[in-house]
Design a protein around this motif. Structure first.
Motif, mmCIF file in Angstrom:
data_model
loop_
_atom_site.group_PDB
_atom_site.id
_atom_site.type_symbol
_atom_site.label_atom_id
_atom_site.label_comp_id
_atom_site.label_asym_id
_atom_site.label_seq_id
_atom_site.Cartn_x
_atom_site.Cartn_y
_atom_site.Cartn_z
ATOM 1 N N VAL A 130 0.869 -1.189 0.000
ATOM 2 C CA VAL A 130 0.000 0.000 0.000
ATOM 3 C C VAL A 130 0.899 1.229 0.000
ATOM 4 N N ARG A 131 0.616 2.189 -0.909
ATOM 5 C CA ARG A 131 1.449 3.395 -1.007
ATOM 6 C C ARG A 131 0.588 4.645 -0.973
ATOM 7 N N ALA A 132 1.078 5.675 -0.284
ATOM 8 C CA ALA A 132 0.421 6.983 -0.344
ATOM 9 C C ALA A 132 0.696 7.584 -1.720
ATOM 10 N N GLU A 133 -0.326 8.185 -2.330
ATOM 11 C CA GLU A 133 -0.143 8.847 -3.625
ATOM 12 C C GLU A 133 -0.436 10.340 -3.454
ATOM 13 N N ALA A 134 -1.188 10.944 -4.357
ATOM 14 C CA ALA A 134 -1.434 12.390 -4.273
ATOM 15 C C ALA A 134 -2.298 12.737 -3.070
ATOM 16 N N GLY A 135 -1.975 13.851 -2.401
ATOM 17 C CA GLY A 135 -2.796 14.302 -1.285
ATOM 18 C C GLY A 135 -2.040 14.579 -0.005
ATOM 19 N N GLY A 136 -0.699 14.559 -0.067
ATOM 20 C CA GLY A 136 0.102 14.941 1.095
ATOM 21 C C GLY A 136 -0.148 14.088 2.320
ATOM 22 N N VAL A 137 -0.273 14.763 3.482
ATOM 23 C CA VAL A 137 -0.409 14.041 4.747
ATOM 24 C C VAL A 137 -1.715 13.249 4.786
ATOM 25 N N ASP A 138 -2.760 13.736 4.119
ATOM 26 C CA ASP A 138 -4.028 12.989 4.069
ATOM 27 C C ASP A 138 -3.849 11.667 3.334
ATOM 28 N N ALA A 139 -3.045 11.687 2.269
ATOM 29 C CA ALA A 139 -2.795 10.458 1.501
ATOM 30 C C ALA A 139 -2.028 9.444 2.356
ATOM 31 N N ALA A 140 -1.053 9.926 3.139
ATOM 32 C CA ALA A 140 -0.283 9.040 4.024
ATOM 33 C C ALA A 140 -1.198 8.429 5.086
ATOM 34 N N ASP A 141 -2.108 9.240 5.609
ATOM 35 C CA ASP A 141 -3.063 8.770 6.608
ATOM 36 C C ASP A 141 -4.012 7.742 5.988
ATOM 37 N N GLU A 171 4.493 13.382 9.408
ATOM 38 C CA GLU A 171 3.444 13.953 10.263
ATOM 39 C C GLU A 171 2.450 12.907 10.765
ATOM 40 N N ALA A 172 1.993 12.065 9.849
ATOM 41 C CA ALA A 172 1.019 11.012 10.206
ATOM 42 C C ALA A 172 0.973 9.996 9.085
ATOM 43 N N GLY A 173 0.504 8.795 9.414
ATOM 44 C CA GLY A 173 0.312 7.789 8.371
ATOM 45 C C GLY A 173 1.601 7.163 7.881
ATOM 46 N N ILE A 174 1.519 6.549 6.705
ATOM 47 C CA ILE A 174 2.673 5.832 6.133
ATOM 48 C C ILE A 174 2.912 6.253 4.683
ATOM 49 N N LYS A 175 4.170 6.195 4.300
ATOM 50 C CA LYS A 175 4.494 6.392 2.879
ATOM 51 C C LYS A 175 4.171 5.108 2.122
ATOM 52 N N SER A 176 4.549 3.965 2.721
ATOM 53 C CA SER A 176 4.264 2.669 2.097
ATOM 54 C C SER A 176 4.401 1.558 3.134
ATOM 55 N N ALA A 177 3.828 0.418 2.808
ATOM 56 C CA ALA A 177 3.968 -0.768 3.666
ATOM 57 C C ALA A 177 3.775 -2.000 2.796
ATOM 58 N N THR A 178 4.494 -3.078 3.135
ATOM 59 C CA THR A 178 4.345 -4.348 2.432
ATOM 60 C C THR A 178 4.080 -5.433 3.466
ATOM 61 N N PHE A 179 3.060 -6.244 3.209
ATOM 62 C CA PHE A 179 2.749 -7.337 4.135
ATOM 63 C C PHE A 179 2.288 -8.566 3.361
ATOM 64 N N ALA A 216 -4.466 6.643 -2.599
ATOM 65 C CA ALA A 216 -3.483 5.635 -2.186
ATOM 66 C C ALA A 216 -3.532 4.498 -3.194
ATOM 67 N N GLY A 217 -2.364 3.921 -3.468
ATOM 68 C CA GLY A 217 -2.284 2.827 -4.435
ATOM 69 C C GLY A 217 -2.094 1.493 -3.749
ATOM 70 N N VAL A 218 -2.727 0.450 -4.308
ATOM 71 C CA VAL A 218 -2.603 -0.907 -3.770
ATOM 72 C C VAL A 218 -2.038 -1.812 -4.863
ATOM 73 N N GLU A 219 -0.998 -2.551 -4.514
ATOM 74 C CA GLU A 219 -0.392 -3.512 -5.432
ATOM 75 C C GLU A 219 -0.474 -4.886 -4.777
ATOM 76 N N VAL A 220 -0.894 -5.895 -5.538
ATOM 77 C CA VAL A 220 -1.017 -7.255 -5.000
ATOM 78 C C VAL A 220 -0.293 -8.210 -5.941
#
Length: 370
Positions: A130-141, A171-179, A216-220
């Motif tokens: 999961v990756r934050a895309e356009a939208g700054g801190v809101d996208a990360a959240d 500030e909040a949230g994540i730039k990206s995560a892999t699980f 936010a973008g999702v890759e599977v």
């Protein structure tokens, strides 16, 4: 028995018969017997990875067999319950039977969707990024909200998960995560989530309380297995080690055990920081890299086939779902048109209806394209 009820029970029985035929109960029973034999071997745990594979496959196939045999028994029991209720004129028993019939329909439909997962890698476990895309801190959240949504979905179903890497935003949230979602058919099920997700809400990070749209973008991708051939030249890799960190840059590890691998020819970057040693993190990161390279190869092959067919390719991998929290409450899938008015429940992991609609939509789209 009421003719409408009798017709509905006949329809349920026929649907379940179709599921039983696809699942091939005879083969399923043989598979369970063979896996039980393997699980009983005294040297099974000499190879831990193989042992885990055998025990998880056994548990999954036993569960499948139990599910389908129980559903068949419940249909037969339900016919008897209706007949007894009507003979005795017992309205409360009829209501009870109606409720059981509705539950059966839902559960058989859910199992039927599983039989639509017949792609080459659909049976595999899934690696989700999961990756934050356009939208700054809101996208990360929003990216963190989506990550939690998938982890809650897995938890609801009893599927184990491993979070390999989380890159926290300032500030909040994540730039990206892999699980990783450790369940057979996790890839086939979650692959319909791939694409861009859109959130509309009053931003909690805006002092003026303005409405904000973020993405936010999702890759599977499917988890690689030993039979997969993914050629990786060590010369094509750049390996960096660093200290694991938590939210806000807080150190959670005093050694440089986290590993980041860059595949120079493709620019793919993978990281892992959840294992205790640098060696384990590197091995896990290499597994993620192999999965992403395998998926890239599949997409290139698919693009070639689409070009040969004169097909522009499927568009379902782009913007695919909107989550609206203001000025009204709604979650809508832009491909299937499936929508609900309770985003809170969806973001808490209640996404099965969206997954089922997506799987049916994909199967129908594939049938129309062929």
């Amino acid at each position: 028995m009421n003719p409408d009820v009798a017709a509905d029970l006949k329809d349920l029985s026929a649907t379940l018969a179709g599921v039983e035929a696809v699942m091939d109960l005879e083969k399923l029973r043989a598979d369970v017997a063979e896996l039980e034999e393997q699980a009983g071997l005294p040297d099974l745990w000499d190879d831990q990875e193989r042992a885990q594979q055998v025990t998880s496959q056994l548990a999954y196939k036993q569960s499948d067999l139990r599910k389908v045999t129980e559903l068949r028994q419940r249909i037969e029991d339900l016919e008897v319950l209706y007949e007894l209720a009507e003979e005795e004129g017992d309205d409360s028993s009829v209501e009870e039977a109606d409720a059981e019939r509705a539950k059966l329909r839902e559960q058989i439909s859910s199992l039927e969707v599983r039989t639509l997962l017949s792609g080459e890698y659909d049976e595999r476990e899934a690696l989700v990024t999961v990756r934050a895309e356009a939208g700054g801190v809101d996208a990360a959240d929003f990216a963190e909200m989506l990550m939690r949504m998938y982890l809650r979905w897995a938890e609801r179903h009893g599927y184990p998960t491993d979070v390999y890497d989380t890159s926290y935003a300032e500030e909040a949230g994540i730039k990206s995560a892999t699980f990783r979602v450790r369940s057979p058919f996790a890839y086939g099920t979650l692959s319909v989530e791939q694409g861009t997700h859109r959130l509309v809400r009053i931003s909690p990070f805006d002092n003026q309380g303005r409405r904000q749209t973020s993405f936010a973008g999702v890759e599977v991708v499917p988890v690689v297995e030993q039979s997969d051939h993914v050629e990786i030249d060590e010369k094509d890799l750049r390996v960096d080690v660093y200290r694991s960190s938590g939210p806000g840059g807080q150190g959670v590890n005093t050694t440089d055990s986290a590993v980041r691998i860059t595949h120079i020819p493709t620019g793919i970057v993978v990281s892992c920081q959840n294992e205790r040693s640098q060696l384990q993190n590197k091995a896990t990161a290499m597994g993620v890299l192999q999965a992403k390279l395998l998926e890239r190869k599949r997409q290139e092959e698919r693009a070639k086939m689409d070009a040969l067919k004169g097909d522009s390719g499927s568009s379902w991998g782009n913007q695919m779902r909107s989550y609206v929290l203001h000025p009204y409450q709604m979650v809508k899938d832009l491909r299937t048109e499936h929508e609900v008015g309770n985003p809170g429940n969806v973001l808490d992991g209640e996404i099965d209806d969206f997954l089922e609609a997506g799987i049916r939509w994909r199967r129908q789209s594939a049938a129309e394209a062929s």
